[in-house]
Design an enzyme around this catalytic site. Structure first.
Site, PDB file in Angstrom:
ATOM      1  CD  GLU A  17      -3.083   1.317   2.943  1.00 50.72           C
ATOM      2  OE1 GLU A  17      -3.536   0.656   2.715  1.00 50.72           O
ATOM      3  OE2 GLU A  17      -2.109   2.173   3.426  1.00 50.72           O
ATOM      4  NE  ARG A 108     -17.262   4.176   8.799  1.00 48.11           N
ATOM      5  CZ  ARG A 108     -17.186   4.253   9.814  1.00 48.11           C
ATOM      6  NH1 ARG A 108     -18.201   3.842  10.444  1.00 48.11           N
ATOM      7  NH2 ARG A 108     -15.918   3.895  10.947  1.00 48.11           N
ATOM      8  N   GLY A 109     -14.499   4.928   5.362  1.00 49.11           N
ATOM      9  CA  GLY A 109     -13.646   6.137   5.318  1.00 49.11           C
ATOM     10  C   GLY A 109     -14.278   6.361   6.908  1.00 49.11           C
ATOM     11  CB  ALA A 123     -17.625  -1.220   3.297  1.00 42.18           C
ATOM     12  CE1 TYR A 142     -10.671  -1.936  10.267  1.00 36.63           C
ATOM     13  CE2 TYR A 142     -12.995  -2.489   8.767  1.00 36.63           C
ATOM     14  CZ  TYR A 142     -11.915  -1.300   8.781  1.00 36.63           C
ATOM     15  OH  TYR A 142     -11.956  -0.429   7.638  1.00 36.63           O
TER      16      TYR A 142
HETATM   17  P1  FAD Z   1     -17.648  -0.680   7.329  1.00 32.67           P
HETATM   18  O1  FAD Z   1     -17.900  -1.585   5.956  1.00 32.67           O
HETATM   19  O2  FAD Z   1     -19.030   0.060   6.863  1.00 32.67           O
HETATM   20  O3  FAD Z   1     -17.548  -0.655   8.611  1.00 32.67           O
HETATM   21  C1  FAD Z   1     -17.447   0.205   9.657  1.00 32.67           C
HETATM   22  C2  FAD Z   1     -18.636   0.024  10.877  1.00 32.67           C
HETATM   23  O4  FAD Z   1     -19.677   0.152  10.771  1.00 32.67           O
HETATM   24  C3  FAD Z   1     -18.363  -1.486  11.371  1.00 32.67           C
HETATM   25  O5  FAD Z   1     -17.937  -1.399  12.875  1.00 32.67           O
HETATM   26  C4  FAD Z   1     -18.947  -2.037  10.456  1.00 32.67           C
HETATM   27  O6  FAD Z   1     -18.844  -3.433  11.908  1.00 32.67           O
HETATM   28  C5  FAD Z   1     -20.222  -1.502  10.915  1.00 32.67           C
HETATM   29  N1  FAD Z   1     -20.491  -1.770   9.853  1.00 32.67           N
HETATM   30  C6  FAD Z   1     -20.700  -2.041   8.657  1.00 32.67           C
HETATM   31  N2  FAD Z   1     -21.809  -2.985   7.914  1.00 32.67           N
HETATM   32  C7  FAD Z   1     -23.062  -2.522   8.459  1.00 32.67           C
HETATM   33  C8  FAD Z   1     -23.988  -1.973   8.430  1.00 32.67           C
HETATM   34  N3  FAD Z   1     -24.601  -2.863   7.799  1.00 32.67           N
HETATM   35  N4  FAD Z   1     -24.967  -1.833   9.339  1.00 32.67           N
HETATM   36  C9  FAD Z   1     -24.351  -1.664  10.599  1.00 32.67           C
HETATM   37  N5  FAD Z   1     -22.977  -1.637  10.874  1.00 32.67           N
HETATM   38  C10 FAD Z   1     -22.370  -2.211   9.918  1.00 32.67           C
HETATM   39  N6  FAD Z   1      -9.727   5.374   4.884  1.00 32.67           N
HETATM   40  C11 FAD Z   1      -9.237   5.669   4.554  1.00 32.67           C
HETATM   41  O7  FAD Z   1      -9.950   7.446   4.922  1.00 32.67           O
HETATM   42  N7  FAD Z   1      -8.692   5.986   3.328  1.00 32.67           N
HETATM   43  C12 FAD Z   1      -8.116   4.635   2.528  1.00 32.67           C
HETATM   44  O8  FAD Z   1      -7.432   4.703   1.457  1.00 32.67           O
HETATM   45  C13 FAD Z   1      -8.458   3.519   3.142  1.00 32.67           C
HETATM   46  N8  FAD Z   1      -7.735   2.582   3.233  1.00 32.67           N
HETATM   47  C14 FAD Z   1      -7.834   1.938   4.257  1.00 32.67           C
HETATM   48  C15 FAD Z   1      -7.195   0.412   3.932  1.00 32.67           C
HETATM   49  C16 FAD Z   1      -7.523  -0.638   4.676  1.00 32.67           C
HETATM   50  C17 FAD Z   1      -6.786  -2.130   4.594  1.00 32.67           C
HETATM   51  C18 FAD Z   1      -8.614  -0.803   5.276  1.00 32.67           C
HETATM   52  C19 FAD Z   1      -8.347  -2.126   6.941  1.00 32.67           C
HETATM   53  C20 FAD Z   1      -8.703   0.721   6.381  1.00 32.67           C
HETATM   54  C21 FAD Z   1      -8.906   1.454   5.520  1.00 32.67           C
HETATM   55  N9  FAD Z   1      -9.038   3.163   5.920  1.00 32.67           N
HETATM   56  C22 FAD Z   1      -8.999   4.030   4.583  1.00 32.67           C
HETATM   57  C23 FAD Z   1      -9.486   3.296   7.177  1.00 32.67           C
HETATM   58  C24 FAD Z   1     -11.436   2.677   6.999  1.00 32.67           C
HETATM   59  O9  FAD Z   1     -11.413   3.520   6.026  1.00 32.67           O
HETATM   60  C25 FAD Z   1     -12.307   3.167   8.519  1.00 32.67           C
HETATM   61  O10 FAD Z   1     -11.335   2.060   9.073  1.00 32.67           O
HETATM   62  C26 FAD Z   1     -12.742   3.176   8.792  1.00 32.67           C
HETATM   63  O11 FAD Z   1     -13.586   3.481   9.782  1.00 32.67           O
HETATM   64  C27 FAD Z   1     -14.735   1.889   8.183  1.00 32.67           C
HETATM   65  O12 FAD Z   1     -13.854   1.887   6.846  1.00 32.67           O
HETATM   66  P2  FAD Z   1     -14.400   0.190   6.242  1.00 32.67           P
HETATM   67  O13 FAD Z   1     -15.014   0.297   5.612  1.00 32.67           O
HETATM   68  O14 FAD Z   1     -14.551  -0.752   6.993  1.00 32.67           O
HETATM   69  O15 FAD Z   1     -16.441   0.591   6.576  1.00 32.67           O
END
Ligand code: FAD
Length: 282
Positions: A17, A108-109, A123, A142
């Site tokens: 990355e 999600r961010g 996401a 995670y």
């Molecule tokens: P989600 O999958 O939406 O999850 C977020 C939270 O919501 C979790 O607690 C989950 O359990 C919960 N959840 C999910 N779906 C639901 C639902 N349907 N109903 C209720 N709750 C739900 N951030 C950036 O800004 N830019 C980047 O480029 C970036 N790259 C990353 C790369 C990796 C490999 C990782 C692991 C993280 C990265 N992040 C980045 C950080 C990421 O955006 C954060 O960790 C963010 O808080 C969660 O993103 P997510 O896509 O996992 O969210």
């Protein structure tokens, strides 16, 4: 080449990355990082995304394009839901297509109250439209549960929703204890998650960086790391070396345990990637 094809055809892909330059810095800065990383022949390189403010929204696409077209290494462009409307997504899809991008990591961010509300909450809401638009889509996983979610099983249920929405691969948040990943892998198997999960490893470089990371993502800090932080408190260079060595040992252990892939958070430091890849290949 899509990341799904890479996982289908190659054994335990090794990927990196990087983050794009911020503000007024030129893409040439990223080019010099990528040219050093390219020598290590990674299976793919992913490029982070910052939804506004950081000044690198467009740079993600530009850098991902540069990786795949100038260096002929498959790239993954990250994209977050923050402030993203349906119209904004349609524009992004066109931007990605025009740049020849095939792979997107849908995220999600972290919540950005400074941005207007978008149309996508999680996401998993972003994955379907991106898959429908023809991209190979990955998502975040995670091993110790997402920091907002106190119940790891619930987090794994949400992870399964990402697979159900069409995600083809998962990249984990950093972790410092491989046993956490092995327990998580068991949970994902029980939950019916079958897509490849590549393990994201970030070497610790300083006490400040470790503190920021553990409070940002909730990763646990094993006592060997606490001891190394204490031992090398006054010697930044020795601590950095210890961090890189610790990460190399983690990666080797993960490879021995047959994980699907290894992903190094290089933080734009090619020397980190070089040391880690050297250890894996040795
Ligand atoms: P989600 O999958 O939406 O999850 C977020 C939270 O919501 C979790 O607690 C989950 O359990 C919960 N959840 C999910 N779906 C639901 C639902 N349907 N109903 C209720 N709750 C739900 N951030 C950036 O800004 N830019 C980047 O480029 C970036 N790259 C990353 C790369 C990796 C490999 C990782 C692991 C993280 C990265 N992040 C980045 C950080 C990421 O955006 C954060 O960790 C963010 O808080 C969660 O993103 P997510 O896509 O996992 O969210």
């Amino acid at each position: 080449m899509t990341v799904a094809e890479i996982f289908e055809t190659r054994k335990r892909p090794v990927s990196f990355e990087i983050f794009p330059p911020k503000g007024d810095l030129s893409v040439d800065e990223a080019r010099s990082v990528v040219s050093e990383l390219a020598e290590l022949t990674p299976d793919f390189i992913s490029v982070t995304y910052s939804a506004g403010g950081g000044g690198n929204v467009g740079a993600t696409t530009e850098v991902a394009h540069m990786i795949s077209h100038e260096f002929e290494i498959p790239s993954v462009a990250h994209l977050t839901c923050q402030g993203l409307t349906r119209a904004g997504l349609a524009e992004k899809v066109e931007e990605f297509r025009a740049a020849g991008i095939e792979n997107v990591l849908a995220l999600r961010g972290d919540p950005r109250p400074d941005l207007p509300a978008g149309d996508f909450e999680h996401a998993s809401d972003l994955i379907g439209p991106l898959v429908d638009a023809g991209f190979c889509v990955g998502a975040a996983a995670y091993p110790e549960g997402h920091i907002d979610c106190l119940d790891v099983d619930e987090d794994v249920r949400h992870l399964k929703e990402k697979q159900d929405a069409g995600a083809s691969f998962l990249v984990t948040q950093l972790f410092f204890d491989d046993d956490c990943f092995y327990r998580f892998r068991e949970r994902t198997i029980h939950a019916g998650i079958t897509i490849p999960i590549t393990c994201g490893i970030m070497p610790f470089l300083s006490k400040k960086q470790v503190s920021r990371m553990i409070f940002m993502c909730g990763a646990s800090l094993p006592s060997p790391i606490i001891k190394l932080l204490a031992r090398y408190e006054g010697d930044a260079e020795a601590l950095r070396e210890a961090g890189i060595e610790y990460a190399s040992d983690q990666l080797v252990d993960l490879a021995r345990h047959g994980v699907d892939g290894l992903h190094v958070y290089t933080m734009n430091h090619p020397d980190i990637a070089r040391a880690n890849v050297g250890a894996i290949r040795a």
